[in-house]
Motif scaffolding. Structure first.
Motif, PDB file in Angstrom:
ATOM      1  N   ARG A  94       9.796  38.157  42.404  1.00 25.42           N
ATOM      2  CA  ARG A  94      10.369  39.484  42.650  1.00 25.42           C
ATOM      3  C   ARG A  94       9.264  40.488  42.983  1.00 25.42           C
ATOM      4  O   ARG A  94       9.341  41.656  42.618  1.00 25.42           O
ATOM      5  N   GLY A  95       8.263  40.039  43.701  1.00 24.14           N
ATOM      6  CA  GLY A  95       7.136  40.884  44.040  1.00 24.14           C
ATOM      7  C   GLY A  95       6.990  41.092  45.541  1.00 24.14           C
ATOM      8  O   GLY A  95       7.964  41.354  46.244  1.00 24.14           O
ATOM      9  N   ALA A  96       5.777  40.908  46.028  1.00 20.95           N
ATOM     10  CA  ALA A  96       5.474  41.194  47.430  1.00 20.95           C
ATOM     11  C   ALA A  96       6.292  40.336  48.385  1.00 20.95           C
ATOM     12  O   ALA A  96       6.764  40.829  49.423  1.00 20.95           O
ATOM     13  N   LEU A  97       6.452  39.061  48.064  1.00 26.05           N
ATOM     14  CA  LEU A  97       7.193  38.173  48.962  1.00 26.05           C
ATOM     15  C   LEU A  97       8.637  38.626  49.123  1.00 26.05           C
ATOM     16  O   LEU A  97       9.178  38.630  50.241  1.00 26.05           O
ATOM     17  N   LEU A  98       9.278  38.999  48.024  1.00 30.20           N
ATOM     18  CA  LEU A  98      10.662  39.477  48.109  1.00 30.20           C
ATOM     19  C   LEU A  98      10.724  40.788  48.875  1.00 30.20           C
ATOM     20  O   LEU A  98      11.628  40.989  49.709  1.00 30.20           O
ATOM     21  N   ILE A 111      17.318  37.880  48.925  1.00 30.75           N
ATOM     22  CA  ILE A 111      17.681  37.696  47.512  1.00 30.75           C
ATOM     23  C   ILE A 111      18.116  36.259  47.256  1.00 30.75           C
ATOM     24  O   ILE A 111      17.776  35.664  46.227  1.00 30.75           O
ATOM     25  N   LEU A 112      18.847  35.665  48.189  1.00 29.01           N
ATOM     26  CA  LEU A 112      19.286  34.276  48.045  1.00 29.01           C
ATOM     27  C   LEU A 112      18.089  33.330  48.037  1.00 29.01           C
ATOM     28  O   LEU A 112      18.022  32.401  47.210  1.00 29.01           O
ATOM     29  N   ILE A 113      17.143  33.552  48.933  1.00 31.43           N
ATOM     30  CA  ILE A 113      15.938  32.713  48.977  1.00 31.43           C
ATOM     31  C   ILE A 113      15.159  32.826  47.669  1.00 31.43           C
ATOM     32  O   ILE A 113      14.697  31.827  47.102  1.00 31.43           O
ATOM     33  N   SER A 114      15.021  34.046  47.170  1.00 31.13           N
ATOM     34  CA  SER A 114      14.320  34.268  45.905  1.00 31.13           C
ATOM     35  C   SER A 114      15.023  33.543  44.759  1.00 31.13           C
ATOM     36  O   SER A 114      14.371  32.909  43.913  1.00 31.13           O
ATOM     37  N   ALA A 115      16.348  33.616  44.730  1.00 28.67           N
ATOM     38  CA  ALA A 115      17.122  33.002  43.654  1.00 28.67           C
ATOM     39  C   ALA A 115      16.999  31.480  43.668  1.00 28.67           C
ATOM     40  O   ALA A 115      16.769  30.846  42.628  1.00 28.67           O
ATOM     41  N   VAL A 116      17.151  30.886  44.843  1.00 34.14           N
ATOM     42  CA  VAL A 116      17.058  29.428  44.956  1.00 34.14           C
ATOM     43  C   VAL A 116      15.647  28.952  44.599  1.00 34.14           C
ATOM     44  O   VAL A 116      15.472  27.954  43.898  1.00 34.14           O
ATOM     45  N   SER A 117      14.642  29.680  45.062  1.00 35.98           N
ATOM     46  CA  SER A 117      13.251  29.323  44.743  1.00 35.98           C
ATOM     47  C   SER A 117      12.999  29.379  43.244  1.00 35.98           C
ATOM     48  O   SER A 117      12.326  28.507  42.677  1.00 35.98           O
ATOM     49  N   PHE A 118      13.559  30.393  42.602  1.00 41.34           N
ATOM     50  CA  PHE A 118      13.395  30.541  41.154  1.00 41.34           C
ATOM     51  C   PHE A 118      14.066  29.386  40.418  1.00 41.34           C
ATOM     52  O   PHE A 118      13.530  28.867  39.433  1.00 41.34           O
ATOM     53  N   LEU A 144      21.096  31.824  39.315  1.00 45.07           N
ATOM     54  CA  LEU A 144      21.976  32.981  39.167  1.00 45.07           C
ATOM     55  C   LEU A 144      21.251  34.137  38.487  1.00 45.07           C
ATOM     56  O   LEU A 144      21.389  35.300  38.890  1.00 45.07           O
ATOM     57  N   MET A 145      20.448  33.817  37.461  1.00 45.89           N
ATOM     58  CA  MET A 145      19.676  34.859  36.810  1.00 45.89           C
ATOM     59  C   MET A 145      18.643  35.429  37.769  1.00 45.89           C
ATOM     60  O   MET A 145      18.433  36.654  37.837  1.00 45.89           O
ATOM     61  N   GLY A 146      17.986  34.543  38.531  1.00 50.38           N
ATOM     62  CA  GLY A 146      17.024  35.006  39.520  1.00 50.38           C
ATOM     63  C   GLY A 146      17.669  35.891  40.575  1.00 50.38           C
ATOM     64  O   GLY A 146      17.054  36.850  41.056  1.00 50.38           O
ATOM     65  N   TYR A 147      18.915  35.573  40.926  1.00 51.38           N
ATOM     66  CA  TYR A 147      19.646  36.401  41.889  1.00 51.38           C
ATOM     67  C   TYR A 147      19.875  37.799  41.319  1.00 51.38           C
ATOM     68  O   TYR A 147      19.684  38.808  42.013  1.00 51.38           O
ATOM     69  N   ALA A 148      20.278  37.861  40.048  1.00 50.54           N
ATOM     70  CA  ALA A 148      20.516  39.158  39.394  1.00 50.54           C
ATOM     71  C   ALA A 148      19.243  39.983  39.337  1.00 50.54           C
ATOM     72  O   ALA A 148      19.250  41.189  39.613  1.00 50.54           O
TER      73      ALA A 148
END
Length: 230
Positions: A94-98, A111-118, A144-148
């Motif tokens: 949830r930093g520079a990449l996002l 956000i979807l990419i971040s969530a799946v990666s997490f 799901l938590m990463g998505y939130a």
């Protein structure tokens, strides 16, 4: 600590090279506003974790008791371990990449990419590679938590609330209720009754869903400008 400094330095480089921004783009200022967002996030997941643990004690017909052997120094050490691990993960997911992805491809995809990666990251941190059913459940729950948390980053234009949400759960789970890798924390649960497998789904799926609903419907929409690359 060195790992955090390295990630901060790399984040700064990425932000400058790709967006001509510095690390403040991650929403560090204004400080008072960010502190409030951090505390709001911390309180949400802290309360949810407490509710889950109280429910567990009820189902086990047991009670939590204070660990009288724990010291203030131990609690601080456990807190800072949680804090370091949370900051490290948040800077990555949830930093520079996002931030850059939101600017380049829009918030929905980013956000979807971040969530799946997490979620995939937790396959490795939990050591469950090759176990299909646990992999699916962990991907759904941590994803799901990463998505939130990624949505909270987007809506607040800041990493502060995701850090608070993440730390609120980890600190309460690991340090307060002695459930993590750090050993005995502030409270201990004495019980010989095992819980059914479905109970773990409360923490893995229901809690993230509640957090997502809170973030989605209590925070105003972000005003980050999206610059799509053609």
């Amino acid at each position: 600590m060195i790992g955090i400094l390295v990630v901060i330095a790399l984040s700064w480089v990425l932000l400058y090279v790709l967006e001509r921004k510095n690390i403040l783009a991650l929403g560090i200022l204004p400080v008072l506003k960010r502190i409030k967002q951090f505390l709001f996030g911390f309180l949400i997941t802290c309360v949810l974790c407490i509710c889950v643990e109280i429910l567990e004690s009820i189902l086990r017909s047991s009670e939590w008791f204070l660990n009288k052997s724990i010291s203030g120094v131990t609690i601080l050490n456990m807190f800072f371990w949680d804090l370091r691990s949370v900051i490290f993960e948040e800077l990555i997911f949830r930093g520079a990449l996002l931030y850059i992805l939101i600017k380049r491809i829009g918030p929905s995809k980013a956000i979807l990419i971040s969530a799946v990666s997490f979620g995939i990251y937790h396959w490795f941190s939990y050591g469950i590679i090759g176990n299909i059913l646990p992999m699916i459940v962990v991907l759904m729950g941590t994803g799901l938590m990463g998505y939130a948390w990624a949505l909270a980053f987007h809506k607040t234009n800041s990493i502060a609330m995701p850090v608070g949400l993440h730390l609120g759960w980890n600190f309460t789970f690991n340090t307060v209720f002695s459930k993590g890798p750090l050993g005995d924390g502030i409270f201990l649960l004495k019980s010989e009754i095992l819980l059914p497998d479905w109970f773990s789904l409360i923490g893995l799926l229901i809690v993230p869903l509640i957090v997502l609903l809170i973030v989605k419907y209590t925070l105003p929409n972000s005003e980050i400008e999206v610059v799509k690359i053609s």
